[in-house]
Design a protein around this motif. Structure first.
Motif, PDB file in Angstrom:
ATOM      1  N   GLN A 155       0.848  -1.186   0.000  1.00 30.67           N
ATOM      2  CA  GLN A 155       0.000   0.000   0.000  1.00 30.67           C
ATOM      3  C   GLN A 155       0.884   1.237   0.000  1.00 30.67           C
ATOM      4  N   ARG A 156       0.431   2.311  -0.619  1.00 32.89           N
ATOM      5  CA  ARG A 156       1.209   3.541  -0.639  1.00 32.89           C
ATOM      6  C   ARG A 156       0.825   4.410   0.562  1.00 32.89           C
ATOM      7  N   TYR A 157       1.832   4.782   1.352  1.00 34.96           N
ATOM      8  CA  TYR A 157       1.659   5.651   2.500  1.00 34.96           C
ATOM      9  C   TYR A 157       2.320   7.009   2.225  1.00 34.96           C
ATOM     10  N   HIS A 158       2.164   7.947   3.162  1.00 34.67           N
ATOM     11  CA  HIS A 158       2.817   9.240   2.978  1.00 34.67           C
ATOM     12  C   HIS A 158       4.336   9.059   2.928  1.00 34.67           C
ATOM     13  N   ALA A 159       4.869   8.229   3.843  1.00 39.34           N
ATOM     14  CA  ALA A 159       6.306   7.962   3.866  1.00 39.34           C
ATOM     15  C   ALA A 159       6.586   6.762   4.750  1.00 39.34           C
ATOM     16  N   VAL A 160       7.773   6.199   4.571  1.00 38.28           N
ATOM     17  CA  VAL A 160       8.252   5.095   5.395  1.00 38.28           C
ATOM     18  C   VAL A 160       9.712   5.370   5.753  1.00 38.28           C
ATOM     19  N   ILE A 161      10.061   5.123   7.013  1.00 38.53           N
ATOM     20  CA  ILE A 161      11.451   5.202   7.457  1.00 38.53           C
ATOM     21  C   ILE A 161      11.821   3.859   8.063  1.00 38.53           C
ATOM     22  N   ALA A 162      12.801   3.195   7.465  1.00 33.69           N
ATOM     23  CA  ALA A 162      13.244   1.881   7.922  1.00 33.69           C
ATOM     24  C   ALA A 162      14.703   1.982   8.363  1.00 33.69           C
ATOM     25  N   ASN A 163      14.938   1.846   9.649  1.00 34.38           N
ATOM     26  CA  ASN A 163      16.266   1.996  10.228  1.00 34.38           C
ATOM     27  C   ASN A 163      16.923   0.647  10.459  1.00 34.38           C
ATOM     28  N   PHE A 164      18.075   0.421   9.816  1.00 37.02           N
ATOM     29  CA  PHE A 164      18.817  -0.829   9.947  1.00 37.02           C
ATOM     30  C   PHE A 164      17.853  -2.018   9.817  1.00 37.02           C
ATOM     31  N   PRO A 165      17.055  -2.044   8.758  1.00 34.34           N
ATOM     32  CA  PRO A 165      15.934  -2.991   8.703  1.00 34.34           C
ATOM     33  C   PRO A 165      16.335  -4.435   8.419  1.00 34.34           C
ATOM     34  N   HIS A 166      15.542  -5.325   8.964  1.00 37.72           N
ATOM     35  CA  HIS A 166      15.618  -6.743   8.601  1.00 37.72           C
ATOM     36  C   HIS A 166      15.155  -6.861   7.150  1.00 37.72           C
ATOM     37  N   VAL A 167      16.039  -7.278   6.263  1.00 42.26           N
ATOM     38  CA  VAL A 167      15.679  -7.355   4.850  1.00 42.26           C
ATOM     39  C   VAL A 167      15.749  -8.766   4.283  1.00 42.26           C
ATOM     40  N   ASP A 168      16.567  -9.633   4.886  1.00 40.43           N
ATOM     41  CA  ASP A 168      16.728 -10.977   4.333  1.00 40.43           C
ATOM     42  C   ASP A 168      17.119 -11.937   5.446  1.00 40.43           C
ATOM     43  N   GLY A 169      16.125 -12.636   5.974  1.00 38.93           N
ATOM     44  CA  GLY A 169      16.369 -13.541   7.087  1.00 38.93           C
ATOM     45  C   GLY A 169      17.306 -14.676   6.738  1.00 38.93           C
ATOM     46  N   PHE A 170      17.274 -15.129   5.492  1.00 47.17           N
ATOM     47  CA  PHE A 170      18.165 -16.224   5.094  1.00 47.17           C
ATOM     48  C   PHE A 170      19.618 -15.760   5.115  1.00 47.17           C
ATOM     49  N   ALA A 171      19.862 -14.548   4.614  1.00 47.72           N
ATOM     50  CA  ALA A 171      21.220 -14.006   4.634  1.00 47.72           C
ATOM     51  C   ALA A 171      21.709 -13.819   6.066  1.00 47.72           C
ATOM     52  N   SER A 172      20.829 -13.392   6.947  1.00 48.04           N
ATOM     53  CA  SER A 172      21.206 -13.233   8.350  1.00 48.04           C
ATOM     54  C   SER A 172      21.526 -14.583   8.990  1.00 48.04           C
ATOM     55  N   LEU A 173      20.795 -15.624   8.577  1.00 48.10           N
ATOM     56  CA  LEU A 173      21.047 -16.963   9.099  1.00 48.10           C
ATOM     57  C   LEU A 173      22.466 -17.427   8.786  1.00 48.10           C
ATOM     58  N   LEU A 174      22.975 -17.065   7.622  1.00 49.72           N
ATOM     59  CA  LEU A 174      24.323 -17.484   7.219  1.00 49.72           C
ATOM     60  C   LEU A 174      25.405 -16.906   8.130  1.00 49.72           C
ATOM     61  N   ASP A 175      25.083 -15.828   8.837  1.00 47.87           N
ATOM     62  CA  ASP A 175      26.034 -15.226   9.771  1.00 47.87           C
ATOM     63  C   ASP A 175      25.859 -15.733  11.199  1.00 47.87           C
ATOM     64  N   TYR A 176      24.884 -16.623  11.417  1.00 47.38           N
ATOM     65  CA  TYR A 176      24.642 -17.147  12.757  1.00 47.38           C
ATOM     66  C   TYR A 176      25.792 -18.084  13.144  1.00 47.38           C
ATOM     67  N   PRO A 177      26.261 -18.050  14.398  1.00 45.28           N
ATOM     68  CA  PRO A 177      27.370 -18.931  14.812  1.00 45.28           C
ATOM     69  C   PRO A 177      27.080 -20.394  14.493  1.00 45.28           C
ATOM     70  N   LYS A 178      27.919 -20.998  13.712  1.00 44.50           N
ATOM     71  CA  LYS A 178      27.666 -22.357  13.219  1.00 44.50           C
ATOM     72  C   LYS A 178      27.539 -23.372  14.353  1.00 44.50           C
ATOM     73  N   ARG A 179      28.291 -23.177  15.446  1.00 45.25           N
ATOM     74  CA  ARG A 179      28.240 -24.151  16.537  1.00 45.25           C
ATOM     75  C   ARG A 179      26.907 -24.155  17.260  1.00 45.25           C
ATOM     76  N   TYR A 180      26.090 -23.102  17.026  1.00 44.65           N
ATOM     77  CA  TYR A 180      24.813 -23.000  17.722  1.00 44.65           C
ATOM     78  C   TYR A 180      23.619 -23.305  16.815  1.00 44.65           C
ATOM     79  N   LEU A 181      23.858 -23.556  15.551  1.00 44.60           N
ATOM     80  CA  LEU A 181      22.737 -23.776  14.638  1.00 44.60           C
ATOM     81  C   LEU A 181      21.900 -24.984  15.049  1.00 44.60           C
ATOM     82  N   LEU A 182      22.547 -26.110  15.302  1.00 49.05           N
ATOM     83  CA  LEU A 182      21.809 -27.326  15.660  1.00 49.05           C
ATOM     84  C   LEU A 182      21.124 -27.178  17.020  1.00 49.05           C
ATOM     85  N   PRO A 183      21.817 -26.717  18.076  1.00 46.93           N
ATOM     86  CA  PRO A 183      21.123 -26.534  19.368  1.00 46.93           C
ATOM     87  C   PRO A 183      19.946 -25.566  19.279  1.00 46.93           C
ATOM     88  N   ALA A 184      20.106 -24.497  18.501  1.00 43.98           N
ATOM     89  CA  ALA A 184      19.022 -23.523  18.367  1.00 43.98           C
ATOM     90  C   ALA A 184      17.833 -24.135  17.635  1.00 43.98           C
TER      91      ALA A 184
END
Length: 291
Positions: free
Chosen positions: A122-151
C-alpha cells in the motif's frame, strides 16, 4: 499536546499504544520497536524529536510485549506482528478520518522489515526503515555455526510444547552468543537500550528461529511506491550490509543513506543527531496536503 494511552483490538487481544496528538493538520507517525524490544527501550529519543517537528505519533508494542496482550508472552512472529501494524493503521484511519497518505510508518530492525513489507502492499505518505531486517536467510548465514543445531532443536521443542499451550524460551541476547540475536555486539548493544530501572525479560519463544530465515522483505522491495528512507549500518552484525544496499536498489521510491556504525547505534549519542537529521531532511521533501 495530548498524550493518551489506548488499547486497540486485534483478534481476541489488544495492542497498547501511546497516542501523542498536537496538530491535526500534520501526519501521524506510527512507530514500534524491533525483535524482543518494547517501546520503553530508548524510543523516547525519537518520539521527542518528531514531536518537536510537529508530528503526531502513535507508538505501540506488538502483541505479547509491554501491556499488549497475546496468546503467548513475548512471541515474535512476523505474520501476527504485521497484523498488529494493520490493526493500528485501521484504528487511526477510523478514529481520525485519515487515509494512508496521512500516515508515516517508522521501524527499526525487525519492525523495519515490517514497514518495508507494508510499503510493498500500500502507498503511505512515507516510510522510514532503520537498519531494517531485509533478508532472514542471509542473516542466518552469519549465525554462529556451533549453535545452529542446538538452536534448531530448541525451536522444534518449543513448537512441540506449543501443542500443549506451553513455551520453551530462548534468550534474545547472550554473552556467549547462544541467542536469537547472536552478533558480537548484541548483548551489550541491546542492554544499552534498557534503563537500569526498567524490567525487561531477555527471552522469546524459541520457534522464531525456524521462521525468521523465511522472512525476506527484499523479495517485495520492487513493489514499493511509497517514498521510503532506508538507513543502513555499515558494521551491522545482524543484517548483512550488502543485502541492505541491494534492497535499497529495488525501487526508485527508496532513498538510501548509510552510517559507519553498528546495529544498536541508532540510539547512541555519537550517531543519533546525524540520523535524525537524515530523517528530517527526507520528510521535509515530501509535500503534505493539510486536511
Amino acid at each position: 499536546m495530548h498524550i493518551k494511552p489506548i488499547f486497540i483490538p486485534v483478534q481476541s487481544f489488544h495492542i497498547q499504544a501511546d497516542l501523542y496528538t498536537q496538530n491535526l493538520k500534520s501526519p501521524y507517525i506510527i512507530m514500534a520497536h524491533g525483535l524482543g524490544a518494547e517501546k520503553s527501550c530508548s524510543l523516547e529519543q525519537y518520539i521527542q524529536f518528531y514531536l518537536e517537528l510537529g508530528y503526531n505519533i502513535c507508538c505501540f508494542d506488538h502483541r505479547g510485549f509491554g501491556q499488549s496482550t497475546g496468546k503467548y508472552k513475548y512471541l515474535v512472529d512476523q505474520k501476527s506482528q504485521l497484523q498488529d501494524w494493520q490493526a493500528v493503521i485501521h484504528y487511526l484511519k477510523k478514529e481520525f478520518q485519515l487515509t494512508e497518505q496521512d500516515l508515516i510508518l517508522w521501524g527499526y530492525s525487525f519492525s523495519g522489515g515490517h514497514v518495508l513489507t507494508l510499503a510493498s502492499q500500500q502507498r503511505y505518505h512515507a516510510v522510514i526503515a532503520n537498519f531494517p531486517h531485509v533478508d532472514g536467510f542471509a542473516s542466518l548465514l552469519d549465525y554462529p555455526k556451533r549453535y545452529l543445531l542446538p538452536a534448531t532443536c530448541l525451536a522444534l521443542a518449543d513448537l512441540l510444547y506449543s501443542l500443549f499451550g506451553k513455551t520453551k524460551f530462548m534468550k534474545v541476547v547472550s554473552k556467549n552468543r547462544f541467542a536469537v540475536l547472536s552478533g558480537k555486539d548484541c548483548y551489550e548493544g541491546f542492554y544499552s537500550l534498557i534503563d537500569q530501572s526498567q524490567h525487561w525479560e531477555n527471552r522469546v519463544p524459541a520457534r522464531i528461529v525456524l521462521t525468521i530465515p523465511f522472512y525476506r522483505p527484499i523479495r517485495v522491495g520492487h513493489k514499493i511506491q511509497t517514498p521510503t528512507l532506508i538507513v543502513g549500518a555499515k558494521h551491522d552484525s545482524l543484517i548483512p550490509i550488502s543485502k541492505t544496499r541491494k534492497m535499497a536498489k529495488q525501487s526508485s521510491a527508496i532513498t538510501y543513506v548509510e552510517k559507519k556504525c553498528g546495529h544498536f547505534d541508532l540510539f547512541h549519542p555519537s550517531f543519533l543527531n546525524g540520523i535524525q537529521a537524515w530523517h528530517h531532511d527526507f520528510l521535509k521533501k515530501i509535500p503534505y496536503k493539510n486536511k
